[in-house]
Design a protein around this motif. Sequence first.
Motif, PDB file in Angstrom:
ATOM      1  N   ASP A 169     -24.820 -23.131   1.427  1.00  0.00           N
ATOM      2  CA  ASP A 169     -26.334 -23.486   1.818  1.00  0.00           C
ATOM      3  C   ASP A 169     -27.022 -23.303   2.672  1.00  0.00           C
ATOM      4  O   ASP A 169     -26.354 -23.587   3.880  1.00  0.00           O
ATOM      5  CB  ASP A 169     -25.451 -25.021   1.701  1.00  0.00           C
ATOM      6  CG  ASP A 169     -26.511 -26.812   1.532  1.00  0.00           C
ATOM      7  OD1 ASP A 169     -27.054 -26.384   0.877  1.00  0.00           O
ATOM      8  OD2 ASP A 169     -26.947 -26.471   3.372  1.00  0.00           O
ATOM      9  N   PRO A 170     -28.349 -23.374   2.362  1.00  0.00           N
ATOM     10  CA  PRO A 170     -28.939 -22.761   4.101  1.00  0.00           C
ATOM     11  C   PRO A 170     -29.229 -23.950   5.389  1.00  0.00           C
ATOM     12  O   PRO A 170     -29.305 -23.878   6.042  1.00  0.00           O
ATOM     13  CB  PRO A 170     -30.891 -22.920   3.335  1.00  0.00           C
ATOM     14  CG  PRO A 170     -30.334 -23.526   1.572  1.00  0.00           C
ATOM     15  CD  PRO A 170     -29.023 -23.768   1.644  1.00  0.00           C
ATOM     16  N   GLU A 171     -29.076 -25.271   4.925  1.00  0.00           N
ATOM     17  CA  GLU A 171     -29.146 -25.902   5.917  1.00  0.00           C
ATOM     18  C   GLU A 171     -28.253 -25.922   6.603  1.00  0.00           C
ATOM     19  O   GLU A 171     -27.864 -25.632   7.763  1.00  0.00           O
ATOM     20  CB  GLU A 171     -29.023 -27.159   5.335  1.00  0.00           C
ATOM     21  CG  GLU A 171     -29.940 -28.545   6.373  1.00  0.00           C
ATOM     22  CD  GLU A 171     -29.887 -29.523   6.492  1.00  0.00           C
ATOM     23  OE1 GLU A 171     -29.908 -30.548   7.037  1.00  0.00           O
ATOM     24  OE2 GLU A 171     -30.248 -30.253   5.505  1.00  0.00           O
ATOM     25  N   LYS A 172     -27.034 -25.469   5.935  1.00  0.00           N
ATOM     26  CA  LYS A 172     -25.506 -25.082   7.043  1.00  0.00           C
ATOM     27  C   LYS A 172     -25.599 -24.206   7.078  1.00  0.00           C
ATOM     28  O   LYS A 172     -25.290 -23.824   8.897  1.00  0.00           O
ATOM     29  CB  LYS A 172     -24.630 -25.536   6.118  1.00  0.00           C
ATOM     30  CG  LYS A 172     -24.175 -26.736   5.413  1.00  0.00           C
ATOM     31  CD  LYS A 172     -22.912 -26.557   4.609  1.00  0.00           C
ATOM     32  CE  LYS A 172     -22.435 -28.607   3.859  1.00  0.00           C
ATOM     33  NZ  LYS A 172     -21.393 -28.691   2.849  1.00  0.00           N
ATOM     34  N   VAL A 173     -26.236 -23.036   7.029  1.00  0.00           N
ATOM     35  CA  VAL A 173     -26.035 -21.516   7.184  1.00  0.00           C
ATOM     36  C   VAL A 173     -27.414 -22.109   8.918  1.00  0.00           C
ATOM     37  O   VAL A 173     -26.331 -20.501  10.094  1.00  0.00           O
ATOM     38  CB  VAL A 173     -26.496 -20.810   6.602  1.00  0.00           C
ATOM     39  CG1 VAL A 173     -26.834 -19.174   6.936  1.00  0.00           C
ATOM     40  CG2 VAL A 173     -25.740 -20.218   5.132  1.00  0.00           C
ATOM     41  N   HIS A 174     -28.741 -22.599   8.339  1.00  0.00           N
ATOM     42  CA  HIS A 174     -28.844 -22.754   9.544  1.00  0.00           C
ATOM     43  C   HIS A 174     -28.443 -23.220  11.045  1.00  0.00           C
ATOM     44  O   HIS A 174     -28.542 -22.393  12.400  1.00  0.00           O
ATOM     45  CB  HIS A 174     -30.568 -23.426   9.463  1.00  0.00           C
ATOM     46  CG  HIS A 174     -30.983 -23.874  10.608  1.00  0.00           C
ATOM     47  ND1 HIS A 174     -31.991 -22.943  11.127  1.00  0.00           N
ATOM     48  CD2 HIS A 174     -31.312 -25.023  11.010  1.00  0.00           C
ATOM     49  CE1 HIS A 174     -32.867 -23.619  11.556  1.00  0.00           C
ATOM     50  NE2 HIS A 174     -32.467 -24.767  11.754  1.00  0.00           N
ATOM     51  N   TYR A 175     -27.673 -24.295  10.935  1.00  0.00           N
ATOM     52  CA  TYR A 175     -27.016 -25.155  12.121  1.00  0.00           C
ATOM     53  C   TYR A 175     -25.553 -23.906  12.479  1.00  0.00           C
ATOM     54  O   TYR A 175     -25.370 -23.592  13.890  1.00  0.00           O
ATOM     55  CB  TYR A 175     -26.210 -25.716  11.623  1.00  0.00           C
ATOM     56  CG  TYR A 175     -27.212 -27.347  11.395  1.00  0.00           C
ATOM     57  CD1 TYR A 175     -27.955 -26.888  12.998  1.00  0.00           C
ATOM     58  CD2 TYR A 175     -27.582 -28.011  10.218  1.00  0.00           C
ATOM     59  CE1 TYR A 175     -29.216 -28.364  12.344  1.00  0.00           C
ATOM     60  CE2 TYR A 175     -28.901 -29.328   9.910  1.00  0.00           C
ATOM     61  CZ  TYR A 175     -29.350 -28.762  11.726  1.00  0.00           C
ATOM     62  OH  TYR A 175     -30.674 -30.091  11.194  1.00  0.00           O
ATOM     63  N   PHE A 176     -24.903 -22.803  11.514  1.00  0.00           N
ATOM     64  CA  PHE A 176     -24.364 -21.940  12.500  1.00  0.00           C
ATOM     65  C   PHE A 176     -24.325 -20.870  12.693  1.00  0.00           C
ATOM     66  O   PHE A 176     -24.004 -20.777  14.284  1.00  0.00           O
ATOM     67  CB  PHE A 176     -23.519 -21.592  10.978  1.00  0.00           C
ATOM     68  CG  PHE A 176     -22.889 -20.263  10.735  1.00  0.00           C
ATOM     69  CD1 PHE A 176     -21.600 -20.529  11.242  1.00  0.00           C
ATOM     70  CD2 PHE A 176     -23.241 -18.667  10.527  1.00  0.00           C
ATOM     71  CE1 PHE A 176     -20.987 -19.309  11.420  1.00  0.00           C
ATOM     72  CE2 PHE A 176     -22.307 -18.064  11.068  1.00  0.00           C
ATOM     73  CZ  PHE A 176     -21.200 -18.218  11.614  1.00  0.00           C
ATOM     74  N   THR A 177     -25.713 -20.632  12.548  1.00  0.00           N
ATOM     75  CA  THR A 177     -27.085 -19.584  13.070  1.00  0.00           C
ATOM     76  C   THR A 177     -27.026 -20.259  14.896  1.00  0.00           C
ATOM     77  O   THR A 177     -26.647 -19.443  15.209  1.00  0.00           O
ATOM     78  CB  THR A 177     -28.119 -19.168  12.496  1.00  0.00           C
ATOM     79  OG1 THR A 177     -27.624 -18.642  11.356  1.00  0.00           O
ATOM     80  CG2 THR A 177     -28.689 -18.015  13.054  1.00  0.00           C
ATOM     81  N   PHE A 178     -27.142 -21.473  14.511  1.00  0.00           N
ATOM     82  CA  PHE A 178     -27.128 -21.869  15.290  1.00  0.00           C
ATOM     83  C   PHE A 178     -26.899 -21.661  17.036  1.00  0.00           C
ATOM     84  O   PHE A 178     -26.721 -21.224  17.670  1.00  0.00           O
ATOM     85  CB  PHE A 178     -28.590 -23.575  15.803  1.00  0.00           C
ATOM     86  CG  PHE A 178     -29.942 -23.258  15.818  1.00  0.00           C
ATOM     87  CD1 PHE A 178     -30.142 -22.168  15.175  1.00  0.00           C
ATOM     88  CD2 PHE A 178     -30.371 -24.078  16.309  1.00  0.00           C
ATOM     89  CE1 PHE A 178     -31.833 -23.226  15.351  1.00  0.00           C
ATOM     90  CE2 PHE A 178     -31.373 -24.561  17.187  1.00  0.00           C
ATOM     91  CZ  PHE A 178     -32.332 -23.632  15.694  1.00  0.00           C
ATOM     92  N   GLY A 179     -24.953 -22.387  16.376  1.00  0.00           N
ATOM     93  CA  GLY A 179     -24.295 -22.212  17.266  1.00  0.00           C
ATOM     94  C   GLY A 179     -23.125 -20.610  17.201  1.00  0.00           C
ATOM     95  O   GLY A 179     -23.157 -20.243  18.820  1.00  0.00           O
ATOM     96  N   LEU A 180     -23.728 -19.581  16.506  1.00  0.00           N
ATOM     97  CA  LEU A 180     -23.417 -18.342  16.534  1.00  0.00           C
ATOM     98  C   LEU A 180     -24.469 -18.005  17.768  1.00  0.00           C
ATOM     99  O   LEU A 180     -23.688 -17.200  18.709  1.00  0.00           O
ATOM    100  CB  LEU A 180     -24.515 -17.158  15.534  1.00  0.00           C
ATOM    101  CG  LEU A 180     -23.589 -15.873  15.908  1.00  0.00           C
ATOM    102  CD1 LEU A 180     -21.680 -15.670  15.363  1.00  0.00           C
ATOM    103  CD2 LEU A 180     -23.307 -15.857  13.689  1.00  0.00           C
TER     104      LEU A 180
END
Length: 344
Positions: free
Chosen positions: A14-25
């Motif tokens: 899901d693009p929104e979940k990936v967005h927040y995952f990328t921020f955390g990474l």
Amino acid sequence: MYKLIIRPIFFLFDPEKVHYFTFGLIRFLSKVPLVSPLFRSLYQIKDKKLERNLFGLTFKNPVGLAAGFDKNAVLYKELSNFGFGFIEIGTVTPKAQQGNPKKRLFRLKEDQGIINRMGFNNDGLEAAISKLKSNNGKVIIGGNIGKNTNTDPDHYTDDYVTCFKGLHPYVDYFVLNVSCPNVSSHAKLEDVAYLYELISEVQKLNNKEEVQRPILLKIAPDLNDNQLDEIITLVSETKIDGVIASNTSVFREGLQMSKSALDAIGNGGLSGQPIKDRSTRVIQYLATKSNKAFPIVGVGGIHSEKDALEKINAGADLVQIYTGFVYEGPKLVKRINKAIIEQL
């Protein structure tokens, strides 16, 4: 590596979940010793030829990150390591709000685009201020401001004024976001008579400050020539500092994605490659018809060096990326800056 390995994995989710995952990474990696200097060495270019002086500000290069990526100013320092000349946060509203119901972010892989109907989801003004206090002028920050969804139409201006007052000490320039198709009473926000009122109120506040911040207006790519003529007149008469062209589009024609798939997605603002030409047309029209009377920030569908140069040659003084950053990865910033130097 990004397009071959990382992006295919990210695009499985899901693009929104990936967005927040990328921020955390990115946040995690940036805390690891030597990683931030490594990012800077990989992605940043330092060259006087890239400097741009606009609105009384000196940008180390003309490539910025558009609003919507770092809404709450939580990652602007880390993102600046990827070579951006400036970061635009927001859209910030006075109060925190969840935005529209999920699912609200969709990839159009065949078209290299994104449709979103986020609805100004953000943590609110005070949260943004708390994050920006530690900047100390290290990163040029644009403050993209808007209204809360539940605000009564008679108090729209109050919301912009509240954000302007709160962010004034902490941002380098302001953007009045009046062209997002995912907010209520969108028509009023683009009404020219209302824009005169809004700009006037914000400018009154700005003139009372010891240091005045540049104020820009973000417009839609779907405006016709008559509407663009009204924008040119508006800028001339209000003396606003510039225009950002453009926001997302409600345009849907000519997409590779099937009509049934688009109907399943529903409404929202389209960004990325599908709006590239529409955005460039707006830039060129404004620059030509106004005789380049005001600065223009070009955004919309920049996925390559060629796309960025096209915007600049059409009349953009600065450019911003967002969807292109998602599809092409962090090397896009460096590639654009190298191409600008080569063109010079």
